[in-house]
Write a protein that holds these residues in place. Sequence first.
Motif, PDB file in Angstrom:
ATOM      1  N   VAL A 113       1.011  -1.176  -0.172  1.00 16.23           N
ATOM      2  CA  VAL A 113       0.120  -0.173   0.154  1.00 16.23           C
ATOM      3  C   VAL A 113       0.936   1.491   0.005  1.00 16.23           C
ATOM      4  O   VAL A 113       0.521   2.180  -0.629  1.00 16.23           O
ATOM      5  CB  VAL A 113      -1.413  -0.261   0.830  1.00 16.23           C
ATOM      6  N   ASP A 114       1.904   1.464   0.428  1.00 16.06           N
ATOM      7  CA  ASP A 114       2.891   2.564   0.897  1.00 16.06           C
ATOM      8  C   ASP A 114       3.650   2.585  -0.073  1.00 16.06           C
ATOM      9  O   ASP A 114       3.947   3.937  -1.137  1.00 16.06           O
ATOM     10  CB  ASP A 114       3.686   2.547   2.311  1.00 16.06           C
ATOM     11  N   ALA A 115       3.867   1.388  -1.623  1.00 16.32           N
ATOM     12  CA  ALA A 115       4.549   1.618  -2.551  1.00 16.32           C
ATOM     13  C   ALA A 115       3.657   2.204  -3.802  1.00 16.32           C
ATOM     14  O   ALA A 115       4.172   3.650  -4.525  1.00 16.32           O
ATOM     15  CB  ALA A 115       5.298   0.158  -3.153  1.00 16.32           C
ATOM     16  N   VAL A 149       7.240   0.567 -16.731  1.00 17.08           N
ATOM     17  CA  VAL A 149       6.626   1.479 -16.471  1.00 17.08           C
ATOM     18  C   VAL A 149       6.071   1.378 -14.199  1.00 17.08           C
ATOM     19  O   VAL A 149       5.927   1.757 -14.153  1.00 17.08           O
ATOM     20  CB  VAL A 149       5.693   2.031 -17.368  1.00 17.08           C
ATOM     21  N   SER A 150       4.925   0.450 -14.655  1.00 17.55           N
ATOM     22  CA  SER A 150       4.463   0.002 -13.204  1.00 17.55           C
ATOM     23  C   SER A 150       5.720  -0.265 -11.916  1.00 17.55           C
ATOM     24  O   SER A 150       5.814  -0.198 -11.521  1.00 17.55           O
ATOM     25  CB  SER A 150       3.540  -1.520 -13.087  1.00 17.55           C
ATOM     26  N   VAL A 151       6.754  -0.813 -12.405  1.00 17.48           N
ATOM     27  CA  VAL A 151       7.945  -1.435 -11.954  1.00 17.48           C
ATOM     28  C   VAL A 151       8.831  -0.554 -11.706  1.00 17.48           C
ATOM     29  O   VAL A 151       9.191   0.132 -10.640  1.00 17.48           O
ATOM     30  CB  VAL A 151       9.024  -2.733 -12.945  1.00 17.48           C
ATOM     31  N   ARG A 152       9.046   0.944 -12.809  1.00 16.17           N
ATOM     32  CA  ARG A 152       9.573   1.437 -12.166  1.00 16.17           C
ATOM     33  C   ARG A 152       9.158   2.690 -11.108  1.00 16.17           C
ATOM     34  O   ARG A 152       9.842   3.602 -11.003  1.00 16.17           O
ATOM     35  CB  ARG A 152      10.032   3.016 -13.948  1.00 16.17           C
ATOM     36  N   VAL A 153       7.830   3.008 -11.450  1.00  9.37           N
ATOM     37  CA  VAL A 153       7.007   3.727 -10.267  1.00  9.37           C
ATOM     38  C   VAL A 153       7.160   3.678  -8.882  1.00  9.37           C
ATOM     39  O   VAL A 153       6.680   4.440  -8.588  1.00  9.37           O
ATOM     40  CB  VAL A 153       5.799   4.449 -11.273  1.00  9.37           C
ATOM     41  N   VAL A 154       7.497   2.540  -8.704  1.00  6.51           N
ATOM     42  CA  VAL A 154       6.927   2.038  -7.576  1.00  6.51           C
ATOM     43  C   VAL A 154       8.521   2.241  -6.911  1.00  6.51           C
ATOM     44  O   VAL A 154       8.454   1.866  -5.610  1.00  6.51           O
ATOM     45  CB  VAL A 154       6.356   0.542  -7.255  1.00  6.51           C
ATOM     46  N   GLY A 155       9.643   2.423  -7.742  1.00  9.30           N
ATOM     47  CA  GLY A 155      10.854   3.058  -7.224  1.00  9.30           C
ATOM     48  C   GLY A 155      11.985   1.951  -7.358  1.00  9.30           C
ATOM     49  O   GLY A 155      12.790   1.457  -6.826  1.00  9.30           O
ATOM     50  N   ILE A 156      11.311   1.187  -8.181  1.00  6.57           N
ATOM     51  CA  ILE A 156      12.470  -0.108  -8.689  1.00  6.57           C
ATOM     52  C   ILE A 156      13.596   0.102  -9.910  1.00  6.57           C
ATOM     53  O   ILE A 156      12.702  -0.038 -10.812  1.00  6.57           O
ATOM     54  CB  ILE A 156      12.409  -1.370  -9.082  1.00  6.57           C
ATOM     55  N   GLY A 157      14.784   0.454  -9.761  1.00  7.20           N
ATOM     56  CA  GLY A 157      15.596   0.808 -10.672  1.00  7.20           C
ATOM     57  C   GLY A 157      15.877  -0.103 -11.790  1.00  7.20           C
ATOM     58  O   GLY A 157      16.129  -0.816 -11.390  1.00  7.20           O
ATOM     59  N   ALA A 158      17.001   0.755 -12.415  1.00 14.12           N
ATOM     60  CA  ALA A 158      17.098  -0.161 -13.551  1.00 14.12           C
ATOM     61  C   ALA A 158      18.280  -1.610 -12.811  1.00 14.12           C
ATOM     62  O   ALA A 158      18.996  -2.171 -13.368  1.00 14.12           O
ATOM     63  CB  ALA A 158      17.925   0.757 -14.175  1.00 14.12           C
ATOM     64  N   GLN A 192       7.356  -4.078  -3.078  1.00 12.06           N
ATOM     65  CA  GLN A 192       7.093  -3.352  -4.149  1.00 12.06           C
ATOM     66  C   GLN A 192       6.957  -3.844  -5.398  1.00 12.06           C
ATOM     67  O   GLN A 192       6.813  -3.117  -6.630  1.00 12.06           O
ATOM     68  CB  GLN A 192       9.237  -2.478  -4.420  1.00 12.06           C
ATOM     69  N   VAL A 193       7.911  -5.340  -5.886  1.00 21.42           N
ATOM     70  CA  VAL A 193       7.575  -5.883  -7.040  1.00 21.42           C
ATOM     71  C   VAL A 193       6.324  -6.393  -7.061  1.00 21.42           C
ATOM     72  O   VAL A 193       5.230  -6.062  -7.842  1.00 21.42           O
ATOM     73  CB  VAL A 193       8.128  -6.626  -6.863  1.00 21.42           C
ATOM     74  N   ALA A 194       5.872  -6.993  -6.076  1.00 18.24           N
ATOM     75  CA  ALA A 194       4.042  -6.866  -5.607  1.00 18.24           C
ATOM     76  C   ALA A 194       3.203  -5.477  -5.817  1.00 18.24           C
ATOM     77  O   ALA A 194       1.851  -5.774  -6.599  1.00 18.24           O
ATOM     78  CB  ALA A 194       3.493  -7.535  -4.375  1.00 18.24           C
TER      79      ALA A 194
END
Length: 358
Positions: A48-50, A259-268, A318-320
């Motif tokens: 929820v926080d992510a 995009v979904s992965v990047r917007v939750v803060g998971i970088g490359a 974050q992945v979830a």
Amino acid sequence: MGVSDRADSVKAKRISGRDVLLRLVGLVVVAAVLWLLFTRLVSWSEVVDAMAGLDAADWALLVLVAVVRIAIEPLLLMACTPKLKWSLALPGFLAPAATASVVPGPTDVAARYAMYRSWGYSGAQTSDSVILVFLYGTFAKVGLPVVAALVFFAFGRSDAELETLAIIAGGVLVGGVFLIYLLLRSEEVARRLGHAAGKGAQRRAGWFRIKTPETLAADLADRAVHFRDKTGDVVRTRTHLATGAAAFAQAALFAILLVSVRVVGIGADQLDWIALLAAFALVQLLTSVPITPSGLGVAEAAYVALLTAESNTDLASQVAAAAIIYRLFSWVIIVPLGGIAWLWWTRSRKSTASVGQE
């Protein structure tokens, strides 16, 4: 009520009971998977926080890639259905897709059949279009592991499981293409292949004491010839369009996931697009079997398992969150839009009744 009527009634009840049972099993699978996902693997509060951390720009970007994907999907229907315009192909994609998203199985076929018939397409034209859309869409999904494996190789990486799956998928893909080539080669070859398929189906049905029509082989032979005669020109002249449309549709879905992965803060640096592509390819194949509506629960758990294995278990929440956001913009959004498309069709079908006859 006669004997035959009573038999039909009993059969209908049996089919209805089977369908209800399958849906209940699907719901149980969803509940079990989601329970394991949010009580054993990830923290719901962190998820929820992510998601709460997304700003307006993040949501706008997600809406943009979702709109692009929805705009691309009708192109495959247009490539497989002569004279079908984008303005009709869009609801022709949305309404059936929404139906299949809610109820597991090929439930979209009935909706698409009703829409196409109202637009002036014959039953045969509609059936041929449905078959071609299914074939090209399936080939695109089957080809994903091959593409992912080639990308891994190009960037100097290796993954034994992915390479094995790519070899199997590549074999299925080549076999399918070769089978279609044989069907289109000549009427005699098409008839022989259809007859052989019917005989094989009868033998296998006999192993399980399943009754099949005695004319099944002949029926499939006629169907194979019909497929060749009616779809041959489409396959020969529009394969490049249909293949490109199916590939772009998969690319658009992958863009939503990225995009979904990047917007939750998971970088490359934590999870690059190459590893993400491999997971996407595996999940697309996994959810091709409609155990639950659009793979609900199964896809989310698969993404968490695959992507955290590729990166770090600390990223599980974050992945979830990314998986849930991806499903919102790739699946959930289709349901209300499909409902709107269906309402539009019911009101406008009289004015579009001659499209297939132009």
